[in-house]
Scaffold this motif. Structure first.
Motif, PDB file in Angstrom:
ATOM      1  N   LYS A  40     117.158 -30.616  68.271  1.00 30.76           N
ATOM      2  CA  LYS A  40     117.278 -30.591  66.816  1.00 30.76           C
ATOM      3  C   LYS A  40     116.172 -31.422  66.175  1.00 30.76           C
ATOM      4  O   LYS A  40     115.643 -31.060  65.115  1.00 30.76           O
ATOM      5  N   PHE A  41     115.793 -32.517  66.820  1.00 35.52           N
ATOM      6  CA  PHE A  41     114.737 -33.372  66.273  1.00 35.52           C
ATOM      7  C   PHE A  41     113.379 -32.676  66.362  1.00 35.52           C
ATOM      8  O   PHE A  41     112.523 -32.849  65.489  1.00 35.52           O
ATOM      9  N   ASP A  42     113.185 -31.863  67.407  1.00 37.58           N
ATOM     10  CA  ASP A  42     111.957 -31.074  67.498  1.00 37.58           C
ATOM     11  C   ASP A  42     111.915 -30.021  66.401  1.00 37.58           C
ATOM     12  O   ASP A  42     110.852 -29.745  65.830  1.00 37.58           O
ATOM     13  N   ALA A  43     113.079 -29.432  66.110  1.00 32.34           N
ATOM     14  CA  ALA A  43     113.132 -28.439  65.032  1.00 32.34           C
ATOM     15  C   ALA A  43     112.785 -29.074  63.684  1.00 32.34           C
ATOM     16  O   ALA A  43     112.045 -28.492  62.886  1.00 32.34           O
ATOM     17  N   ARG A  44     113.303 -30.280  63.444  1.00 33.63           N
ATOM     18  CA  ARG A  44     112.995 -30.991  62.208  1.00 33.63           C
ATOM     19  C   ARG A  44     111.488 -31.287  62.119  1.00 33.63           C
ATOM     20  O   ARG A  44     110.875 -31.100  61.065  1.00 33.63           O
ATOM     21  N   ARG A  45     110.900 -31.714  63.231  1.00 26.70           N
ATOM     22  CA  ARG A  45     109.464 -32.000  63.247  1.00 26.70           C
ATOM     23  C   ARG A  45     108.638 -30.748  62.982  1.00 26.70           C
ATOM     24  O   ARG A  45     107.678 -30.773  62.203  1.00 26.70           O
ATOM     25  N   ASP A  46     109.020 -29.624  63.621  1.00 27.36           N
ATOM     26  CA  ASP A  46     108.258 -28.390  63.449  1.00 27.36           C
ATOM     27  C   ASP A  46     108.334 -27.891  62.013  1.00 27.36           C
ATOM     28  O   ASP A  46     107.334 -27.405  61.460  1.00 27.36           O
ATOM     29  N   LEU A  47     109.493 -28.007  61.389  1.00 26.90           N
ATOM     30  CA  LEU A  47     109.616 -27.595  59.985  1.00 26.90           C
ATOM     31  C   LEU A  47     108.763 -28.483  59.084  1.00 26.90           C
ATOM     32  O   LEU A  47     108.115 -27.996  58.149  1.00 26.90           O
ATOM     33  N   ASP A  48     108.762 -29.767  59.347  1.00 27.15           N
ATOM     34  CA  ASP A  48     107.922 -30.674  58.559  1.00 27.15           C
ATOM     35  C   ASP A  48     106.450 -30.321  58.721  1.00 27.15           C
ATOM     36  O   ASP A  48     105.664 -30.375  57.769  1.00 27.15           O
ATOM     37  N   ASP A  49     106.061 -29.963  59.943  1.00 25.98           N
ATOM     38  CA  ASP A  49     104.650 -29.663  60.214  1.00 25.98           C
ATOM     39  C   ASP A  49     104.164 -28.446  59.438  1.00 25.98           C
ATOM     40  O   ASP A  49     102.982 -28.379  59.072  1.00 25.98           O
ATOM     41  N   VAL A  50     105.040 -27.468  59.224  1.00 32.20           N
ATOM     42  CA  VAL A  50     104.609 -26.270  58.498  1.00 32.20           C
ATOM     43  C   VAL A  50     104.812 -26.410  56.994  1.00 32.20           C
ATOM     44  O   VAL A  50     104.578 -25.457  56.243  1.00 32.20           O
ATOM     45  N   GLY A  51     105.254 -27.572  56.537  1.00 30.96           N
ATOM     46  CA  GLY A  51     105.410 -27.814  55.112  1.00 30.96           C
ATOM     47  C   GLY A  51     106.797 -27.561  54.573  1.00 30.96           C
ATOM     48  O   GLY A  51     107.004 -27.584  53.357  1.00 30.96           O
TER      49      GLY A  51
END
Length: 368
Positions: free
Chosen positions: A260-271
């Motif tokens: 879930k933390f990776d998903a949060r990071r990936d969403l942040d990375d794409v804006g």
């Protein structure tokens, strides 16, 4: 070229110091090869041969260049008679000059035959000779080659940071024409947060999602990229694209809760910082959109284990998710690490897994 001697019986003493013992490639007798000798003939069958590369170490290796070892070629053992052959670089098929058998070069088996190279080896391809007839009888592919992959029909986004390859046979197949117009294209071109490969996948996925199957269900898309291509970021980009289309609910099913933390990071990375990620295992079994829970939109992140879980009162997570999405749900269903849902249709006599059944049910239970 010298002549080796047949191994002496144990009572006659040990071989000379510095010599080595090898098995003749012809008559299979044990031969004693004198120090510094790399080419020799068997005194029993008169077969001319040379030491294998792994025995040409130390002082003997310095003399190897003067005794028939060509540094511009690769020394490979014949798969049939075991004779050491000098094979030019790039030659993929040839006949053994000793026994006449047809051979080919196999890139995958070199490490099983040779020790690690010296500190400053000549540039060469790891290859080993194999028996063509045996390999083809077993249905294997000989000498499969790969080509660098670049999106052939899209030019959006920066190059992928790591090299990505595909088989040469696959590179001969052209992908379909991209017809989908990304809503987030301008954002991606300015931020450069996704590579051209990841953007290509998002375009083709959204393009596929516009199609419907014969039963009316929306078509899905399978992402088969290998490790390092960034499937998590691609999924985040898909969620962000659907967010701009008004689909502000998504289910992200994966292998472990920590992802879930990776998903949060990936969403942040794409804006997509405004898209909330809700861990289902931290939420009660009551309605997700109720006032007490308050999950009205965003990504609900869960595991395949959670998908088949239920409370002591008998309320299941699957029912909870179907209720949250609603009968008209048109958002994303992401099955990350989808091999966890295998064996929906088991072998004869077996029973389908609960996980496989749940993954099917969540797609047909009002979730297109």
């Amino acid at each position: 070229m010298g002549q080796a001697s047949v191994q002496a019986p144990p009572q006659q003493g040990l071989p000379l110091q510095g010599s080595c013992q090898v098995r003749c490639a012809g008559c299979r007798m044990i031969l004693t090869v004198a120090p510094g000798m790399t080419e020799f003939s068997c005194p029993t069958c008169n077969l001319a041969q040379m030491l294998p590369p792994e025995l040409m170490r130390g002082p003997a290796q310095a003399q190897a260049q003067a005794h028939g070892i060509d540094p511009t070629k690769i020394q490979l053992p014949c798969a049939h008679c075991k004779a050491i052959l000098n094979v030019p670089h790039g030659l993929s098929r040839f006949a053994c000059p000793q026994c006449g058998i047809d051979l080919a070069v196999d890139l995958s088996k070199f490490k099983h035959h040779f020790p690690p190279p010296p500190l400053e080896p000549p540039e060469e391809v790891n290859e080993v000779a194999i028996d063509v007839e045996r390999e083809e009888d077993e249905g294997g592919m000989v000498g499969e080659t790969f080509s660098d992959y670049h999106p052939p029909k899209l030019s959006i986004g920066p190059p992928h940071p790591d090299p990505v390859v595909e088989t040469s046979s696959l590179s001969a197949v052209q992908p379909p024409e991209p017809t989908y117009d990304l809503k987030i294209k301008d954002d991606l071109e300015s931020s450069k947060t996704l590579s051209c490969l990841q953007i290509e996948t998002i375009v083709y996925t959204c393009q596929r999602h516009l199609q419907h199957l014969q039963d009316g269900a929306r078509a899905g898309f399978f992402i088969g990229d290998g490790a390092g291509v960034g499937k998590g970021r691609t999924i985040a980009g898909l969620i962000w694209e659907n967010w701009h289309l008004g689909r502000k609910k998504a289910l992200w099913i994966s292998a472990g809760s920590d992802l879930k933390f990776d998903a949060r990071r990936d969403l942040d990375d794409v804006g997509a910082m405004c898209v909330e990620v809700h861990a289902l295992n931290k939420l009660p079994y009551s309605k997700l959109d109720s006032k007490s829970v308050g999950v009205r939109e965003g990504v609900v992140f869960l595991t395949y284990s959670s998908l088949i879980a239920s409370s002591e009162k008998g309320r299941s997570r699957l029912q909870q998710l179907v209720q949250w999405c609603g009968p008209e749900y048109d958002g994303l269903l992401v099955f990350d690490e989808c091999h966890k849902a295998k064996n929906l249709i088991p072998e004869t006599g077996g029973q389908p897994t609960r996980t496989g059944e749940a993954v099917l049910d969540i797609q047909v239970g009002g979730l297109d």
